[in-house]
Design a protein around this motif. Structure first.
Motif, mmCIF file in Angstrom:
data_model
loop_
_atom_site.group_PDB
_atom_site.id
_atom_site.type_symbol
_atom_site.label_atom_id
_atom_site.label_comp_id
_atom_site.label_asym_id
_atom_site.label_seq_id
_atom_site.Cartn_x
_atom_site.Cartn_y
_atom_site.Cartn_z
ATOM 1 N N ALA A 221 5.925 26.943 -27.468
ATOM 2 C CA ALA A 221 4.464 26.810 -27.517
ATOM 3 C C ALA A 221 3.976 27.272 -29.193
ATOM 4 N N GLU A 222 2.792 26.380 -29.479
ATOM 5 C CA GLU A 222 1.921 26.500 -30.587
ATOM 6 C C GLU A 222 0.727 26.806 -30.215
ATOM 7 N N LYS A 223 -0.370 26.967 -31.155
ATOM 8 C CA LYS A 223 -1.683 27.342 -30.845
ATOM 9 C C LYS A 223 -2.368 26.371 -29.655
ATOM 10 N N GLN A 224 -2.282 25.025 -30.088
ATOM 11 C CA GLN A 224 -3.243 24.287 -29.305
ATOM 12 C C GLN A 224 -1.994 23.305 -28.493
ATOM 13 N N GLU A 225 -0.800 23.224 -28.683
ATOM 14 C CA GLU A 225 -0.065 22.410 -27.998
ATOM 15 C C GLU A 225 1.390 22.746 -27.711
ATOM 16 N N VAL A 226 2.178 22.128 -26.929
ATOM 17 C CA VAL A 226 3.572 22.661 -26.711
ATOM 18 C C VAL A 226 4.500 21.502 -27.002
ATOM 19 N N LYS A 227 5.710 21.999 -27.198
ATOM 20 C CA LYS A 227 6.917 20.714 -27.453
ATOM 21 C C LYS A 227 8.089 21.071 -26.309
ATOM 22 N N ILE A 228 8.398 20.039 -25.728
ATOM 23 C CA ILE A 228 9.402 20.033 -24.606
ATOM 24 C C ILE A 228 10.604 19.276 -25.386
ATOM 25 N N ALA A 229 11.399 19.842 -25.696
ATOM 26 C CA ALA A 229 12.762 19.206 -26.433
ATOM 27 C C ALA A 229 13.669 20.153 -26.683
ATOM 28 N N GLY A 230 15.000 19.786 -26.500
ATOM 29 C CA GLY A 230 15.929 20.847 -26.544
ATOM 30 C C GLY A 230 16.339 21.172 -24.880
#
Length: 406
Positions: A221-230
């Motif tokens: 997670a970051e402030k305004q987005e997420v990253k789905i990887a790994g």
């Protein structure tokens, strides 16, 4: 006698018909939960207070901090007017509570929320890294989701790098509900090979029932987005032992035949070429003559189209094309070797399907060695693994020569 029988049948049918709605709950009285985050508590205040009130109550080995994301219907209306109940006009409310079991926490929410939590529309559930690594964490936390008929088996499961609560609290600009935003991103694995296929509660249940290690998608997670990887790696005891990076996950998808799309970058001459993957398949050849030292060869075939070339190459030249295909094949082999180094030597967990292959195609051998595969003699870690890749370029795009205008 016939009249009495007819009367009895009529009364029985009437009882069945009128009892159909005995447990109905009006839709406006339901608290629709679309996302759940499960963490370990960060302070002991709630636990200390509970012990003071009931010092002899039974305790579990792992305490859970649970965040429920409930929908506020009024906030979903574009341009809607704020009400006294929803002064911020948000479309969701995150309610946090903790307890020794997830079922206990779900019932505790009823003491604080005006609407009864309703889980049949649950889209995502996120477990923190700390819970996943706990011996009493992940298995106990997911148990209620497998038993509860209100929990849908299509709910997507993720493992967060860091606190799961931070993931569900992101504020995306493209969606009003963070849980739906995460749900949609999780379905993009046909666009990139760095994401695992979607894993639902039903899929996790299947993994828990078998005797092999497995993986779950990683989310950050970051402030305004997420990253789905790994990927998060789980051993055969259902305990998380580590993460795979993005490129390592790409190699894993090649090894497990889970490539749905994505791209490959390869060094050719002095610059890069980029291939858009249109299809890939793999097969496994096993040399089982020495069960103490099994040998496996992954044979991978990949098809694609050239999307970018940063050096001047003639794509209609047969020899050039063969060299370019070899460069992409070498890149696949490199990705797979990096993954194998991680899951075969550093963290020996069979998430690449070798045990499953033996169980399916070499049944007698598997019966003999299954207790010594990942445990006991650890024959998995003693095995030898090779990767041979072949790439076929089926399309070169709208031009046949790069660097035309330079």
């Amino acid at each position: 006698m016939a009249k009495r029988l007819r009367l009895y049948v009529s009364m029985l049918l009437s009882t069945i018909l009128v009892s159909g709605c005995w447990d109905q709950v009006q839709i406006e009285e339901r608290g629709f939960v679309v996302g759940v985050a499960v963490d370990a508590p960060r302070n002991e205040n709630a636990e200390e207070q509970a012990e003071q009130e009931a010092p002899e109550k039974p305790k579990g080995k792992q305490r859970f901090l649970v965040t429920n994301q409930m929908v506020i219907p009024g906030g979903l209306v574009s341009g809607g007017q704020s009400t006294s109940q929803n002064t911020t006009n948000e479309a969701y409310l995150n309610i946090v509570s903790e307890g020794d079991s997830l079922f206990e926490v779900s019932r505790e929410f009823a003491t604080r929320a005006s609407r009864t939590p309703f889980y049949q529309h649950l889209k995502i559930i996120i477990f923190s890294e700390e819970i996943a690594r706990s011996k009493a964490g992940f298995g106990n936390a997911i148990d209620v989701l497998l038993r509860d008929p209100d929990a849908r088996r299509s709910t997507k499961v993720f493992i967060s790098k860091g606190d799961a609560k931070n993931v569900i609290e992101v504020k995306p600009k493209t969606e009003k509900l963070p849980s739906l935003y995460i749900n949609f991103i999780g379905e993009n694995n046909d666009r990139t090979a760095r994401m695992l296929p979607v894993m639902r509660i039903g899929d996790v249940h299947e993994q828990l029932l078998n005797q092999f290690s497995f993986t779950l998608p990683r989310i950050t997670a970051e402030k305004q987005e997420v990253k789905i990887a790994g990927a998060a790696l789980f051993n055969s005891d259902h305990i998380m032992v580590g993460f795979l990076g993005e490129e390592e996950t790409e190699g894993l998808n090649f090894l497990t035949n889970q490539i749905k799309g994505g791209l490959l970058k390869a060094k050719f001459k002095e610059d890069l070429g980029v291939l858009s993957i249109t299809g890939a398949k793999r097969s496994i050849v096993a040399d089982t003559r020495n069960k103490e030292h099994l040998k496996f060869t992954y044979q991978i075939e990949c098809e694609g189209a050239i999307m970018e070339s940063f050096d001047q190459i003639d794509l209609l030249n047969k020899q050039v094309m063969e060299k370019l295909q070899l460069a992409f094949a070498n890149e696949i082999e490199r990705l797979c070797r990096d993954t194998i180094t991680k899951v075969h030597k550093q963290l020996p967990v069979d998430v690449i399907g070798l045990g499953s292959h033996l169980k399916q195609y070499h049944k007698d051998l598997w019966k003999d060695i299954k207790n010594d595969w990942e445990k006991g003699k650890r024959l998995y870690g003693k095995s030898e693994i090779k990767v041979v890749a072949q790439v076929y370029i089926r399309n070169i795009g709208g031009i046949n020569r790069a660097e035309l205008g330079r």
